[in-house]
Design a protein around this motif. Structure first.
Motif, PDB file in Angstrom:
ATOM      1  N   HIS A 133       0.890  -1.187   0.142  1.00 55.15           N
ATOM      2  CA  HIS A 133      -0.051  -0.117   0.078  1.00 55.15           C
ATOM      3  C   HIS A 133       0.795   1.304  -0.010  1.00 55.15           C
ATOM      4  CE1 HIS A 133      -2.438   3.124   2.098  1.00 55.15           C
ATOM      5  NE2 HIS A 133      -2.862   3.028   1.194  1.00 55.15           N
ATOM      6  N   PHE A 134       0.727   2.064  -0.826  1.00 57.25           N
ATOM      7  CA  PHE A 134       1.548   3.164  -1.113  1.00 57.25           C
ATOM      8  C   PHE A 134       0.671   4.540  -1.389  1.00 57.25           C
ATOM      9  CE2 PHE A 134       5.157   5.459  -3.217  1.00 57.25           C
ATOM     10  CZ  PHE A 134       5.731   5.724  -2.189  1.00 57.25           C
ATOM     11  N   GLY A 135      -0.193   4.913  -0.454  1.00 57.21           N
ATOM     12  CA  GLY A 135      -1.217   6.072  -0.981  1.00 57.21           C
ATOM     13  C   GLY A 135      -1.770   6.449   0.340  1.00 57.21           C
ATOM     14  N   GLY A 136      -2.550   7.600   0.154  1.00 55.33           N
ATOM     15  CA  GLY A 136      -3.037   8.513   1.115  1.00 55.33           C
ATOM     16  C   GLY A 136      -1.989   9.527   1.596  1.00 55.33           C
ATOM     17  N   VAL A 137      -0.817   9.259   2.071  1.00 55.99           N
ATOM     18  CA  VAL A 137       0.152  10.277   2.322  1.00 55.99           C
ATOM     19  C   VAL A 137       1.566   9.500   2.173  1.00 55.99           C
ATOM     20  CG1 VAL A 137       1.210  11.764   4.111  1.00 55.99           C
ATOM     21  CG2 VAL A 137      -1.130  11.137   4.273  1.00 55.99           C
ATOM     22  N   THR A 138       2.215  10.104   1.110  1.00 55.97           N
ATOM     23  CA  THR A 138       3.427   9.348   0.685  1.00 55.97           C
ATOM     24  C   THR A 138       4.452  10.476   0.433  1.00 55.97           C
ATOM     25  OG1 THR A 138       2.769   9.611  -1.737  1.00 55.97           O
ATOM     26  CG2 THR A 138       2.389   7.631  -0.716  1.00 55.97           C
ATOM     27  N   ALA A 139       5.789  10.273   0.869  1.00 57.88           N
ATOM     28  CA  ALA A 139       6.622  11.083   0.784  1.00 57.88           C
ATOM     29  C   ALA A 139       7.875  10.726  -0.096  1.00 57.88           C
ATOM     30  CB  ALA A 139       7.376  11.309   2.135  1.00 57.88           C
ATOM     31  N   LEU A 140       8.393  11.444  -1.060  1.00 61.42           N
ATOM     32  CA  LEU A 140       9.520  11.149  -1.737  1.00 61.42           C
ATOM     33  C   LEU A 140      10.561  12.214  -2.214  1.00 61.42           C
ATOM     34  CD1 LEU A 140       6.804   9.678  -3.483  1.00 61.42           C
ATOM     35  CD2 LEU A 140       8.448   8.682  -4.868  1.00 61.42           C
ATOM     36  N   SER A 141      11.777  12.077  -2.123  1.00 57.96           N
ATOM     37  CA  SER A 141      12.663  12.848  -2.631  1.00 57.96           C
ATOM     38  C   SER A 141      12.277  13.426  -3.981  1.00 57.96           C
ATOM     39  CB  SER A 141      14.069  12.404  -2.207  1.00 57.96           C
ATOM     40  OG  SER A 141      14.532  11.574  -3.468  1.00 57.96           O
ATOM     41  N   THR A 142      12.794  14.877  -4.113  1.00 58.50           N
ATOM     42  CA  THR A 142      12.638  15.354  -5.524  1.00 58.50           C
ATOM     43  C   THR A 142      13.379  14.342  -6.574  1.00 58.50           C
ATOM     44  OG1 THR A 142      12.536  17.236  -4.603  1.00 58.50           O
ATOM     45  CG2 THR A 142      12.975  17.290  -6.817  1.00 58.50           C
ATOM     46  N   ASN A 143      14.533  13.970  -6.302  1.00 59.37           N
ATOM     47  CA  ASN A 143      15.196  13.108  -7.253  1.00 59.37           C
ATOM     48  C   ASN A 143      14.401  11.753  -7.499  1.00 59.37           C
ATOM     49  OD1 ASN A 143      17.193  14.968  -7.259  1.00 59.37           O
ATOM     50  ND2 ASN A 143      18.517  13.976  -5.895  1.00 59.37           N
TER      51      ASN A 143
END
Length: 253
Positions: A133-143
């Motif tokens: 599950h990878f939804g709702g609130v996810t954080a990724l670096s710009t790169n």
């Protein structure tokens, strides 16, 4: 809220220290004024207590087409890039989810380690969501977000875009993490409250789009993003981007 140091456009940075994290929070909406009011008044103090340098960008879709959450996230990323403020990471955040504890870190994840944040929800009785599950609130670096070509633009209606984002990060050998993976006794700090709302009707075509997705990872996403910006306003508590988007690659630039 003004006295807290929030600047026009929903920007904030602490004055008593130099924040190590410059974060853009992107929130996709349509017809969610009540939820947005609660979200902004809750999240600004929350983020300030973590001493983050941040901005909240709300991307609102016009009424012309079915809702496309993934494309709105891509637009938020693109519009943030146009501000030329060099955000280190992006937190893609549903408007109806609120973190319950200050100890839930909204700091930037490392390159190569995108973070699934909303995995313990009151609507699930706080039972952890599945690992994929990878939804709702996810954080990724710009790169990392650039390396996966963002979200797919092909999911019209509810569901599917977060599943395909998970496929994209795995295809680039990125390691999805969760807060407190190394400290399970603190997992309660990652809980989220879900604001009540009418459930959307699932997109009946989403499973087919998911199956076909891997063949379009490099061509469907940030690289072919098209939209018409109808309005841009720097409001007291957020940067507001109103857009018109249309399916089947018929959008205007």
């Amino acid at each position: 809220m003004r006295n807290s140091g929030i600047k026009v456009g929903g920007r904030y940075k602490p004055v008593e220290c130099q924040s190590q994290h410059k974060v853009a929070v992107v929130v996709p909406v349509r017809n969610r004024t009540d939820h947005l009011t609660v979200f902004l008044r809750y999240m600004h103090p929350f983020l300030q207590r973590q001493q983050l340098n941040y901005i909240i960008i709300v991307v609102e879709q016009s009424e012309k087409s079915p809702f496309n959450r993934g494309m709105l996230m891509n637009i938020g990323f693109k519009e943030a890039q146009l501000l030329q403020e060099n955000f280190q990471c992006f937190i893609f955040h549903d408007v109806d989810l609120l973190p319950e504890y200050d100890g839930n870190p909204y700091i930037c994840p490392e390159d190569g380690k995108p973070r699934q944040m909303a995995f313990s929800l009151d609507s699930w009785n706080y039972k952890p969501t599945p690992e994929n599950h990878f939804g709702g609130v996810t954080a990724l670096s710009t790169n990392d977000f650039q390396s996966v070509n963002g979200f797919s633009n092909s999911f019209w209606g509810w569901g599917g875009e977060d599943d395909q984002l998970y496929q994209r990060v795995k295809s680039q050998n990125l390691n999805v993490t969760r807060a407190f993976d190394e400290q399970p006794s603190l997992i309660h700090l990652a809980r989220y409250k879900t604001l009540s709302h009418k459930k959307a009707t699932p997109n009946p075509d989403r499973m087919q789009v998911i199956r076909e997705g891997p063949g379009r990872f490099k061509t469907d996403g940030l690289i072919d993003l098209k939209y018409q910006r109808l309005d841009l306003q720097f409001k007291p508590l957020y940067t507001h981007v109103l857009v018109d988007i249309q399916p089947y690659n018929t959008t205007k630039t």
